[in-house]
Motif scaffolding. Structure first.
Motif, short mmCIF file in Angstrom:
data_model
loop_
_atom_site.label_atom_id
_atom_site.label_comp_id
_atom_site.label_asym_id
_atom_site.label_seq_id
_atom_site.Cartn_x
_atom_site.Cartn_y
_atom_site.Cartn_z
N GLY A 1 0.82 -1.21 0.00
CA GLY A 1 0.00 0.00 0.00
C GLY A 1 0.84 1.25 0.00
O GLY A 1 0.55 2.22 -0.72
N VAL A 2 1.91 1.26 0.79
CA VAL A 2 2.81 2.41 0.86
C VAL A 2 3.45 2.67 -0.50
O VAL A 2 3.52 3.81 -0.97
CB VAL A 2 3.89 2.21 1.94
CG1 VAL A 2 4.98 3.28 1.83
CG2 VAL A 2 3.27 2.25 3.32
N ILE A 3 3.92 1.61 -1.16
CA ILE A 3 4.55 1.75 -2.47
C ILE A 3 3.56 2.31 -3.50
O ILE A 3 3.90 3.20 -4.29
CB ILE A 3 5.10 0.38 -2.95
CG1 ILE A 3 6.26 -0.06 -2.06
CG2 ILE A 3 5.54 0.46 -4.41
CD1 ILE A 3 6.75 -1.47 -2.32
N LEU A 4 2.34 1.81 -3.47
CA LEU A 4 1.32 2.29 -4.40
C LEU A 4 1.00 3.77 -4.17
O LEU A 4 0.84 4.54 -5.13
CB LEU A 4 0.05 1.46 -4.27
CG LEU A 4 0.14 0.01 -4.76
CD1 LEU A 4 -1.13 -0.75 -4.39
CD2 LEU A 4 0.37 -0.03 -6.26
N LEU A 5 0.93 4.17 -2.91
CA LEU A 5 0.63 5.56 -2.60
C LEU A 5 1.77 6.49 -2.99
O LEU A 5 1.54 7.61 -3.45
CB LEU A 5 0.32 5.70 -1.10
CG LEU A 5 -0.97 5.03 -0.64
CD1 LEU A 5 -1.09 5.09 0.88
CD2 LEU A 5 -2.19 5.70 -1.28
N ILE A 6 3.00 6.04 -2.82
CA ILE A 6 4.15 6.84 -3.23
C ILE A 6 4.14 7.01 -4.75
O ILE A 6 4.41 8.10 -5.27
CB ILE A 6 5.46 6.19 -2.76
CG1 ILE A 6 5.58 6.29 -1.24
CG2 ILE A 6 6.67 6.86 -3.42
CD1 ILE A 6 6.79 5.57 -0.66
N ALA A 7 3.80 5.94 -5.48
CA ALA A 7 3.72 6.02 -6.93
C ALA A 7 2.65 7.02 -7.36
O ALA A 7 2.84 7.80 -8.30
CB ALA A 7 3.42 4.64 -7.52
N ALA A 8 1.52 7.02 -6.63
CA ALA A 8 0.45 7.97 -6.94
C ALA A 8 0.91 9.40 -6.70
O ALA A 8 0.63 10.30 -7.49
CB ALA A 8 -0.78 7.66 -6.09
N ALA A 9 1.62 9.63 -5.60
CA ALA A 9 2.12 10.97 -5.29
C ALA A 9 3.08 11.47 -6.36
O ALA A 9 3.04 12.63 -6.76
CB ALA A 9 2.79 10.97 -3.92
N LEU A 10 3.96 10.58 -6.82
CA LEU A 10 4.92 10.96 -7.86
C LEU A 10 4.22 11.36 -9.15
O LEU A 10 4.58 12.36 -9.79
CB LEU A 10 5.88 9.80 -8.13
CG LEU A 10 6.91 9.49 -7.03
CD1 LEU A 10 7.63 8.18 -7.34
CD2 LEU A 10 7.90 10.64 -6.91
N THR A 11 3.21 10.59 -9.54
CA THR A 11 2.52 10.90 -10.79
C THR A 11 1.62 12.13 -10.65
O THR A 11 1.56 12.97 -11.56
CB THR A 11 1.68 9.70 -11.26
OG1 THR A 11 0.88 9.21 -10.17
CG2 THR A 11 2.57 8.57 -11.73
N TYR A 12 0.95 12.27 -9.52
CA TYR A 12 0.11 13.45 -9.32
C TYR A 12 0.93 14.74 -9.28
O TYR A 12 0.44 15.81 -9.63
CB TYR A 12 -0.70 13.33 -8.02
CG TYR A 12 -2.00 12.60 -8.17
CD1 TYR A 12 -2.94 12.97 -9.12
CD2 TYR A 12 -2.30 11.52 -7.34
CE1 TYR A 12 -4.13 12.29 -9.26
CE2 TYR A 12 -3.50 10.83 -7.47
CZ TYR A 12 -4.41 11.23 -8.43
OH TYR A 12 -5.61 10.55 -8.56
N SER A 13 2.19 14.64 -8.87
CA SER A 13 3.02 15.83 -8.77
C SER A 13 3.33 16.44 -10.13
O SER A 13 3.80 17.57 -10.22
CB SER A 13 4.33 15.51 -8.04
OG SER A 13 5.14 14.64 -8.82
#
Length: 318
Positions: free
Chosen positions: A35-47
């Motif tokens: 879950g943490v990895i998926l959320l970090i990936a989302a943050a990177l793309t949303y940025s």
């Protein structure tokens, strides 16, 4: 007879091993880490959203149209490739439709916010999501807010305060207001997925994009967009599709407060990308505040990992 007896004993032992507290704890920790990895990936793309939005001449509703169209196409193709089309769209339920409608409202506010205020301001206002999501989760499902998660959230909010204090007087109130709407929407979606973790991620994401296609012709002129910019917005749609799915899947595995905290990684990343692409130089306050937000996120993740290790050790001792 001895072989059968031995086999049954082996199966019984295997069951006891599978049901052991240590393996359950390991599985839980693995699920949390995913879950943490998926959320970090989302943050990177949303940025990258501000870069795509400000990098084209097309108006906000043209961006909403083309980004939404390509995001819906990419996400649908992904579900077909995964063989999960029926599961993603046929089992959305009320929670899935709610995510679609609420997400459409957020998307309608998200893009114009970048057009009307700075990339840094949108990212910073979004960092207020941790406390909003934590409070919503407490009211909706009674989810406990740990002291250290709250400390991490307060560090993030303090970081926002530092950055905003360095740019007071230059904020566009309309753009900032739209960014706040987007923040409330994202916090709400995070909590919905915590309350109804069986809700699919791809289906609602596609629906929220499709809901905004007709209004795009009312409030904008998407068909007049230059072909080169359509290609850029197609890439934007792909990244949006990835971010939407990873955020939804990650939010199912991580408590709401920490989900919002990890998503706050977008806060320091967005101004950094704005500097690299548009040469927007962040102020000293932005650097200090961004560091506070990042520290709060990492502190929260580290604590959760440590608690999982301690729990596993206690289970092994028992």
């Amino acid at each position: 007879m001895r072989i059968v007896s031995s086999s049954l004993h082996s199966v019984d032992a295997s069951r006891r091993k599978t049901d052991s507290p240590g393996l359950k704890m390991t599985s839980k920790r693995s699920d949390y880490a995913t879950g943490v990895i998926l959320l970090i990936a989302a943050a990177l793309t949303y940025s990258t959203a501000g870069i795509f939005t400000k990098g084209v001449v097309a108006g906000a509703w043209a961006v909403i149209f083309w980004r939404g169209l390509f995001a819906a196409l990419f996400t649908t193709a992904w579900t077909l490739q995964q063989g999960s089309l029926r599961a993603q769209f046929g089992k959305m339920g009320r929670a899935g439709w709610a995510v679609g409608v609420i997400g459409a409202v957020g998307a309608a506010a998200f893009i114009p916010a970048f057009k009307l205020t700075s990339i840094a301001n949108v990212a910073l206002i979004y960092a207020a999501a941790p406390l909003l999501a934590a409070v919503m989760a407490w009211v909706a499902i009674g989810e406990r807010i740990t002291r250290r998660t709250l400390i991490g959230a307060l560090l993030a909010i303090a970081g926002v305060g530092v950055i905003v204090s360095g740019s007071i007087g230059s904020l566009n109130l309309i753009g900032d207001g739209l960014a706040l709407v987007m923040t409330l929407v994202m916090a709400t979606i995070m909590v919905i997925y915590r309350v109804y973790p069986e809700t699919p991620g791809a289906g609602p994401s596609v629906m929220q994009s499709l809901f905004l296609l007709p209004p795009s012709f009312i409030f904008g002129q998407p068909l007049q967009t230059a072909p080169f910019e359509i290609a850029i917005l197609a890439a934007f749609g792909l990244l949006f599709a990835i971010a939407s799915v990873t955020l939804a899947e990650g939010a199912k595995r991580v408590p709401s407060g920490q989900t919002a905290l990890i998503s706050a990684l977008e806060t320091p990343l967005a101004p950094l990308l704005a500097f690299l692409v548009f040469f927007e130089i962040p102020s000293t306050a932005t650097v200090i505040g961004g560091a506070a937000v990042l520290f709060g996120v990492l502190y929260s993740i580290r604590v959760e990992k440590h608690q999982g290790t301690v729990a596993k050790q206690k289970g092994a001792e028992l």
